[in-house]
Design a protein around this motif. Structure first.
Motif, PDB file in Angstrom:
ATOM      1  N   VAL A   1     -63.097  55.553  31.165  1.00 15.05           N
ATOM      2  CA  VAL A   1     -64.468  55.059  31.332  1.00 15.05           C
ATOM      3  C   VAL A   1     -65.419  56.180  30.930  1.00 15.05           C
ATOM      4  O   VAL A   1     -65.419  57.255  31.519  1.00 15.05           O
ATOM      5  CB  VAL A   1     -64.756  54.549  32.765  1.00 15.05           C
ATOM      6  CG1 VAL A   1     -64.094  53.216  32.990  1.00 15.05           C
ATOM      7  CG2 VAL A   1     -64.328  55.530  33.837  1.00 15.05           C
ATOM      8  N   ALA A   2     -66.186  55.923  29.881  1.00 16.80           N
ATOM      9  CA  ALA A   2     -67.024  56.981  29.292  1.00 16.80           C
ATOM     10  C   ALA A   2     -68.436  56.468  29.029  1.00 16.80           C
ATOM     11  O   ALA A   2     -69.085  56.862  28.067  1.00 16.80           O
ATOM     12  CB  ALA A   2     -66.381  57.467  27.994  1.00 16.80           C
ATOM     13  N   GLY A   3     -68.882  55.570  29.902  1.00 18.09           N
ATOM     14  CA  GLY A   3     -70.202  54.978  29.684  1.00 18.09           C
ATOM     15  C   GLY A   3     -71.294  55.586  30.541  1.00 18.09           C
ATOM     16  O   GLY A   3     -72.444  55.145  30.503  1.00 18.09           O
TER      17      GLY A   3
ATOM     18  N   SER B   1     -74.357  61.055  32.461  1.00 20.08           N
ATOM     19  CA  SER B   1     -74.256  62.526  32.621  1.00 20.08           C
ATOM     20  C   SER B   1     -75.583  63.170  32.987  1.00 20.08           C
ATOM     21  O   SER B   1     -75.908  64.244  32.471  1.00 20.08           O
ATOM     22  CB  SER B   1     -73.745  63.202  31.348  1.00 20.08           C
ATOM     23  OG  SER B   1     -72.943  62.399  30.591  1.00 20.08           O
ATOM     24  N   THR B   2     -76.329  62.547  33.847  1.00 21.11           N
ATOM     25  CA  THR B   2     -77.652  63.124  34.171  1.00 21.11           C
ATOM     26  C   THR B   2     -77.515  64.463  34.880  1.00 21.11           C
ATOM     27  O   THR B   2     -78.281  65.380  34.600  1.00 21.11           O
ATOM     28  CB  THR B   2     -78.477  62.158  35.054  1.00 21.11           C
ATOM     29  OG1 THR B   2     -77.590  61.307  35.757  1.00 21.11           O
ATOM     30  CG2 THR B   2     -79.418  61.326  34.248  1.00 21.11           C
ATOM     31  N   ARG B   3     -76.501  64.584  35.749  1.00 23.23           N
ATOM     32  CA  ARG B   3     -76.363  65.854  36.470  1.00 23.23           C
ATOM     33  C   ARG B   3     -75.963  66.975  35.526  1.00 23.23           C
ATOM     34  O   ARG B   3     -76.435  68.095  35.634  1.00 23.23           O
ATOM     35  CB  ARG B   3     -75.312  65.711  37.586  1.00 23.23           C
ATOM     36  CG  ARG B   3     -75.845  64.968  38.787  1.00 23.23           C
ATOM     37  CD  ARG B   3     -74.728  64.608  39.733  1.00 23.23           C
ATOM     38  NE  ARG B   3     -73.874  63.558  39.194  1.00 23.23           N
ATOM     39  CZ  ARG B   3     -72.726  63.173  39.727  1.00 23.23           C
ATOM     40  NH1 ARG B   3     -72.281  63.776  40.816  1.00 23.23           N
ATOM     41  NH2 ARG B   3     -72.026  62.192  39.209  1.00 23.23           N
ATOM     42  N   LEU B   4     -75.112  66.680  34.566  1.00 15.94           N
ATOM     43  CA  LEU B   4     -74.672  67.708  33.614  1.00 15.94           C
ATOM     44  C   LEU B   4     -75.774  68.014  32.606  1.00 15.94           C
ATOM     45  O   LEU B   4     -75.943  69.150  32.165  1.00 15.94           O
ATOM     46  CB  LEU B   4     -73.417  67.214  32.881  1.00 15.94           C
ATOM     47  CG  LEU B   4     -72.803  68.161  31.868  1.00 15.94           C
ATOM     48  CD1 LEU B   4     -72.330  69.438  32.578  1.00 15.94           C
ATOM     49  CD2 LEU B   4     -71.631  67.502  31.154  1.00 15.94           C
TER      50      LEU B   4
ATOM     51  N   MET C   1     -64.206  52.892  27.202  1.00 15.67           N
ATOM     52  CA  MET C   1     -65.422  52.124  27.503  1.00 15.67           C
ATOM     53  C   MET C   1     -66.634  53.033  27.318  1.00 15.67           C
ATOM     54  O   MET C   1     -66.729  54.094  27.938  1.00 15.67           O
ATOM     55  CB  MET C   1     -65.399  51.575  28.922  1.00 15.67           C
ATOM     56  CG  MET C   1     -66.623  50.702  29.217  1.00 15.67           C
ATOM     57  SD  MET C   1     -66.540  49.874  30.816  1.00 15.67           S
ATOM     58  CE  MET C   1     -67.135  51.165  31.905  1.00 15.67           C
TER      59      MET C   1
ATOM     60  N   GLN D   1     -69.909  48.808  27.754  1.00 19.86           N
ATOM     61  CA  GLN D   1     -70.021  48.079  29.017  1.00 19.86           C
ATOM     62  C   GLN D   1     -71.368  47.372  29.064  1.00 19.86           C
ATOM     63  O   GLN D   1     -72.211  47.560  28.183  1.00 19.86           O
ATOM     64  CB  GLN D   1     -69.895  49.055  30.182  1.00 19.86           C
ATOM     65  CG  GLN D   1     -71.014  50.073  30.274  1.00 19.86           C
ATOM     66  CD  GLN D   1     -70.822  51.008  31.461  1.00 19.86           C
ATOM     67  OE1 GLN D   1     -70.547  52.175  31.293  1.00 19.86           O
ATOM     68  NE2 GLN D   1     -70.984  50.484  32.659  1.00 19.86           N
TER      69      GLN D   1
ATOM     70  N   GLY E   1     -72.228  50.662  35.808  1.00 16.95           N
ATOM     71  CA  GLY E   1     -71.264  51.360  36.664  1.00 16.95           C
ATOM     72  C   GLY E   1     -69.847  51.253  36.115  1.00 16.95           C
ATOM     73  O   GLY E   1     -69.549  50.382  35.294  1.00 16.95           O
TER      74      GLY E   1
ATOM     75  N   ASP F   1     -64.588  62.742  32.747  1.00 13.71           N
ATOM     76  CA  ASP F   1     -65.066  64.093  33.084  1.00 13.71           C
ATOM     77  C   ASP F   1     -64.001  65.037  33.634  1.00 13.71           C
ATOM     78  O   ASP F   1     -64.313  66.142  34.043  1.00 13.71           O
ATOM     79  CB  ASP F   1     -66.235  63.990  34.085  1.00 13.71           C
ATOM     80  CG  ASP F   1     -65.894  63.139  35.293  1.00 13.71           C
ATOM     81  OD1 ASP F   1     -64.693  62.948  35.575  1.00 13.71           O
ATOM     82  OD2 ASP F   1     -66.831  62.671  35.959  1.00 13.71           O
TER      83      ASP F   1
ATOM     84  N   GLU G   1     -75.105  49.575  40.402  1.00 18.00           N
ATOM     85  CA  GLU G   1     -73.847  49.858  39.717  1.00 18.00           C
ATOM     86  C   GLU G   1     -72.679  49.260  40.491  1.00 18.00           C
ATOM     87  O   GLU G   1     -72.703  49.251  41.729  1.00 18.00           O
ATOM     88  CB  GLU G   1     -73.608  51.365  39.639  1.00 18.00           C
ATOM     89  CG  GLU G   1     -74.581  52.112  38.764  1.00 18.00           C
ATOM     90  CD  GLU G   1     -74.146  53.557  38.556  1.00 18.00           C
ATOM     91  OE1 GLU G   1     -74.438  54.094  37.498  1.00 18.00           O
ATOM     92  OE2 GLU G   1     -73.510  54.137  39.452  1.00 18.00           O
TER      93      GLU G   1
ATOM     94  N   LYS H   1     -69.107  67.708  36.568  1.00 21.60           N
ATOM     95  CA  LYS H   1     -70.188  66.808  36.990  1.00 21.60           C
ATOM     96  C   LYS H   1     -71.543  67.476  36.830  1.00 21.60           C
ATOM     97  O   LYS H   1     -72.521  66.829  36.486  1.00 21.60           O
ATOM     98  CB  LYS H   1     -70.037  66.455  38.487  1.00 21.60           C
ATOM     99  CG  LYS H   1     -68.779  65.713  38.861  1.00 21.60           C
ATOM    100  CD  LYS H   1     -68.914  64.240  38.604  1.00 21.60           C
ATOM    101  CE  LYS H   1     -67.704  63.478  39.103  1.00 21.60           C
ATOM    102  NZ  LYS H   1     -67.659  62.129  38.515  1.00 21.60           N
TER     103      LYS H   1
END
Ligand code: UTP
Length: 481
Positions: free
Chosen positions: A111-113, A116-119, A162, A193, A219, A250, A379, A407
């Protein structure tokens, strides 16, 4: 160009959209209609058509009802039944898993959708440079694992990825530029997704631009629907795949294909072979991972935010956390189970999170970058499939062996901690093969930096077969194997 007389005019489709949106109190979406070009109008109408307004209305009503009432009781929560690392008959279960792989029954699914806001990485997270020395991306690490597994167990192992509408094109371009990492393009499948609109606190759909709704991916639980609607489940069926090895984008330490886990999922008495999960003991009561619990005879995962502090901190007589089975988002799923979830059409339940979402001010028309969370994102979570299954296996693994997610930009669960964990795991595997690795006498930490490709070895056993290992690795050495 010939006119399409069968299609209603833009004006009548606009009227229809206004009428429908008004029913749900969302007609403000069309605030900027008069200033839009024809192309922008078409764009906005297309987005309106896709909106699941009934579903949104149900969700908004349920949070309004929830707002005034006390926090919903969790009910009677017990610790999950788990299978420890000392599970009996490991060789037997591993052999079952190896046969499943060889027989072409296993697909990998990433699942790669996510956003990444934290990163804070500007691109699909899978393209993030990850390995300690060569800086290979997460996608490259998984691709190497899958290639190595194909070579080792002689199975087809297709890979499904995804994406989301926000990163789909960039993901495909990245794989094309890297020639699908020599996996064969016909064996790697990408599908986006679904999305859901971000809402204001009072349930109004937010706009990202005068002609664009603020949408967020729905989500990782959106995978159920997306696997079905994209045709991926049907494709798996055609290929003879009945088991899905699920992991997140991740975590570079993940064993993308783990025969022991697959065998346990398929045959262990605790498993109904629908959905199985790996866990690691939580680092501390406050670690932000979901935990496996039991309620009403069913296994489930409680998000850390849903676990009250007293339950999170409760300990057993031996001092270990009572609810310490932390979810690391690695699952084995049966294709038939996912088909059944998707067929029921209801999808997995939606969870709400307060987030900062840039959006248009409806009066000034200007984009506002919020300083505080201003929006509700909804989500679905894949682990909500766990209690739907009959019995669900929850299997313990070692954090240092399989879980070092990226993360955050810094601190815990960052690229730096993940690189250290990758190097440490390589050091341990080498030591188990008799290699001497320099370690700090104060902390025991490995003092060299070691990068070990999955193509060199997928585990210690495979590494032990190599005849070209160094005998000694000195402090400050940088070794790529
Ligand atoms: P996270 O919960 O860590 O979210 O996703 P994220 O979006 O990557 O990062 P933040 O919260 O914005 O910082 C866990 C896994 O689920 C995938 C992510 O790509 C990651 O592999 N995911 C998440 C999706 O595929 N779709 C989503 O809608 C959300």
């Amino acid at each position: 160009m010939t006119a399409d007389f069968s299609r209603p005019s833009l004006e009548s489709r606009y009227r229809e959209a206004v009428d429908r949106l008004e029913v749900f109190g969302q007609s403000h979406i069309l605030t900027f209609w008069d200033g839009l070009t024809e192309g922008q109008r078409e764009n906005l109408l297309a987005q309106c058509r896709e909106l699941p307004l009934e579903l949104l209305q149900r969700e908004i009503t349920s949070w309004r009802i929830g707002q005034g009432s006390p926090r919903k009781s969790l009910g009677e929560i017990e610790p999950a039944h788990v299978v420890g690392r000392d599970v009996q008959d490991r060789a037997h279960y591993r052999a079952i898993g190896e046969r499943m792989i060889r027989d072409g029954r296993v697909a990998c699914f990433t699942v790669a959708g996510g956003q990444s806001t934290r990163l804070g990485w500007n691109g699909p997270k899978g393209t993030f440079p990850t390995t300690p020395l060569l800086g290979k991306s997460l996608f490259e690490v998984f691709a190497e694992s899958i290639r190595a597994a194909r070579l080792r167990w002689r199975g087809a192992i297709p890979w499904y990825v995804m994406t989301s509408p926000l990163n789909h094109a960039a993901t495909e371009v990245y794989f094309r530029e890297h020639d699908w990492f020599q996996l064969g393009r016909e064996t790697v499948w990408f599908f986006p997704q679904g999305t859901l609109p971000s809402l204001s606190h009072d349930g109004k759909i937010l706009l990202a631009a005068p002609d664009a709704i603020a949408l967020n991916p729905d989500g990782h639980g959106g995978a159920v629907r997306a696997l079905a609607t994209s045709g991926s489940l049907a494709q798996m069926k055609r290929e003879g795949v009945d088991t899905i090895s699920y992991f997140q984008v991740d975590n570079p330490l993940v064993h993308a294909v783990d025969p022991l886990f697959l065998g346990l999922h398929m045959e262990h008495p605790e498993s109904s072979a629908e959905i199985s999960s790996k866990f690691v003991p939580k680092r501390s009561a406050s670690e932000k991972v979901g935990v496996f619990c039991r309620r009403n005879q069913r296994t489930l995962v409680l998000e850390y935010s849903d676990l009250p502090a007293d339950l999170a901190a409760a300990t057993r007589s031996d001092g270990e956390l009572l609810h310490g089975a932390g979810s690391i988002a690695i699952h084995a799923l049966s294709r038939a189970f996912v088909e059944q979830l998707a067929m029921e059409g209801r999808g997995l339940p939606l969870h709400r999170a307060l987030k900062k979402v840039p959006c248009l001010d409806l009066v000034s028309g200007l984009l506002v970058e919020p300083a505080q969370p201003n929006a509700v994102k909804m989500e679905a979570f894949i682990f909500d499939a766990v209690p739907i299954a009959g019995r669900s296996l929850v299997y313990e693994t070692r954090r240092e062996e399989e879980f070092a997610p990226i993360k955050n930009a810094d601190g815990e669960d960052s690229a730096a901690t993940s690189r250290t964990a990758q190097s440490e795991r390589a050091a341990r595997w080498l030591e188990s093969c008799g290699v001497s690795v320099a370690r700090s006498s104060a902390t025991g930490a490995c003092m060299a930096t070691i990068e070990l490709s999955p193509l060199t070895a997928l585990d210690e056993t495979e590494l032990a077969l190599r005849t070209d290992l160094p005998r000694v690795i000195a402090a400050d050495a940088e070794i790529v194997l």
